[in-house]
Scaffold this motif. Structure first.
Motif, PDB file in Angstrom:
ATOM      1  N   SER A 149       0.577  -1.055   0.038  1.00 27.68           N
ATOM      2  CA  SER A 149       0.012  -0.033   0.001  1.00 27.68           C
ATOM      3  C   SER A 149       1.292   0.981  -0.182  1.00 27.68           C
ATOM      4  O   SER A 149       0.611   2.082  -0.434  1.00 27.68           O
ATOM      5  CB  SER A 149      -0.505   0.079   1.577  1.00 27.68           C
ATOM      6  OG  SER A 149      -2.172  -1.370   1.393  1.00 27.68           O
TER       7      SER A 149
ATOM      8  N   SER B  78      -5.731  -1.033  -5.463  1.00 25.53           N
ATOM      9  CA  SER B  78      -5.763   0.344  -4.558  1.00 25.53           C
ATOM     10  C   SER B  78      -5.498   0.950  -5.199  1.00 25.53           C
ATOM     11  O   SER B  78      -5.362   1.974  -5.238  1.00 25.53           O
ATOM     12  CB  SER B  78      -3.811   0.037  -3.755  1.00 25.53           C
ATOM     13  OG  SER B  78      -4.776  -0.916  -2.879  1.00 25.53           O
TER      14      SER B  78
ATOM     15  N   ARG C 289      -5.224   2.918  -0.100  1.00 28.45           N
ATOM     16  CA  ARG C 289      -5.327   1.978   0.618  1.00 28.45           C
ATOM     17  C   ARG C 289      -6.714   1.341   0.323  1.00 28.45           C
ATOM     18  O   ARG C 289      -7.491   0.761   0.968  1.00 28.45           O
ATOM     19  CB  ARG C 289      -5.844   1.905   1.908  1.00 28.45           C
ATOM     20  CG  ARG C 289      -3.876   1.675   2.748  1.00 28.45           C
ATOM     21  CD  ARG C 289      -3.863   1.093   3.541  1.00 28.45           C
ATOM     22  NE  ARG C 289      -2.773   1.424   4.585  1.00 28.45           N
ATOM     23  CZ  ARG C 289      -1.392   0.235   4.744  1.00 28.45           C
ATOM     24  NH1 ARG C 289      -2.429  -0.449   5.837  1.00 28.45           N
ATOM     25  NH2 ARG C 289      -0.375   0.739   5.562  1.00 28.45           N
TER      26      ARG C 289
ATOM     27  N   CYS D   8      -7.911  -2.498   1.391  1.00 30.02           N
ATOM     28  CA  CYS D   8      -7.542  -2.947   2.107  1.00 30.02           C
ATOM     29  C   CYS D   8      -8.675  -2.446   2.596  1.00 30.02           C
ATOM     30  O   CYS D   8      -8.971  -3.481   3.903  1.00 30.02           O
ATOM     31  CB  CYS D   8      -7.181  -2.056   3.076  1.00 30.02           C
ATOM     32  SG  CYS D   8      -4.601  -2.602   3.253  1.00 30.02           S
TER      33      CYS D   8
END
Ligand code: SF4
Ligand code: SF4
Ligand code: SF4
Length: 242
Positions: A70, A146, A152, A155
């Motif tokens: 990231s 990403s 991110r 994520c």
């Protein structure tokens, strides 16, 4: 200095990802569940939950292999994401995966054993050419999401591990256990907005601190806001979250 150390940890975690891949794998955990085995990845998920009780989501900021990835994709796209929408996607994926995991154990007749090396007999995760396909696929998915979604993005949208960390955070908060968190001295804030721009989790930090809502399970305790604030408004502290 602190950010250099943090990025070094994250980069190191990414470099050793070929060794550790299976210990974060949602597939390995389900494969183990189908035969009643608690695999290495299930053990890691439990440890992440336990770490969340005291350290919140610090794992995500400092040690996860995908933190390293990231950090790199932020150089290409550092636009904020829509946290709420992506959280819905992430929790939906987690619910499906967790249901399959539980169903696996039920169909296997319960837990029959613990094997940290399930599907990882050589200890090293990527130990055969075919496993590089999985390894590069994971990297590709996280990189593309990403870059396309923003900060991110992977994520925020697909991570199956963050709910364990968030659950640990909420348990620690509910039990009033002192937790690592970011605290503020809001009277010093000059509303420059640097912390908002620097937050890799797209959090409205300056608004959060003014409304006394700095503590959230979305904060990965990376300290970008702490280290970029020129007025020293923010700092780390172990404290009970109110
Ligand atoms: S959200 Fe998931 S993939 Fe991203 S850093 Fe945290 S645990 Fe790793
Ligand atoms: S960087 Fe510091 S001074 Fe600027 S808005 Fe954030 S907390 Fe306030
Ligand atoms: S609020 Fe600060 S410590 Fe938390 S994720 Fe954002 S920049 Fe990192």
């Amino acid at each position: 200095m602190r950010q250099k150390i943090r990025r070094s940890f994250a980069l190191l975690a990414l470099l050793v990802f070929p060794l550790t891949l299976n210990y974060f794998s949602p597939y390995v955990s389900i494969d183990g569940a189908m035969v009643g085995v608690i695999s290495g990845s299930v053990i890691v998920f439990i440890l992440l939950f336990l770490s969340g009780i005291i350290l919140g989501r610090a794992w995500c900021g400092w040690l996860c292999p995908m933190a390293g990835l990231s950090e790199m994709t932020l150089q290409i796209n550092n636009k904020n994401v829509n946290i709420k929408n992506l959280r819905r996607v992430r929790l939906s994926i987690f619910a499906v995966w967790a249901s399959i995991l539980v169903l696996g154990f039920v169909l296997a007749g319960g837990i029959k054993g613990v094997n940290p090396l399930h599907l990882t007999e050589n200890i090293i995760s990527v130990d055969a050419p075919v496993k590089y396909i999985i390894y590069y696929s994971v990297l590709l998915i996280f990189t593309v999401l990403s870059i396309v979604l923003g900060k991110r993005g992977a994520c925020q949208s697909i991570c199956w591990m963050s709910p364990f960390l968030a659950a640990g955070y909420h348990v620690g908060k509910g039990l009033k256990i002192p937790q690592l968190r970011i605290v503020s001295q809001k009277d010093r804030c000059v509303s420059c907005g640097i912390c908002d721009k620097k937050c890799p989790m797209s959090l409205p930090v300056s608004t959060m601190l003014k409304t006394d809502k700095m503590s959230t399970s979305d904060c990965i305790l990376c300290g970008e806001c702490v280290d970029h604030c020129k007025k020293n408004v923010l700092s780390y502290r172990f404290t009970v979250v109110k």
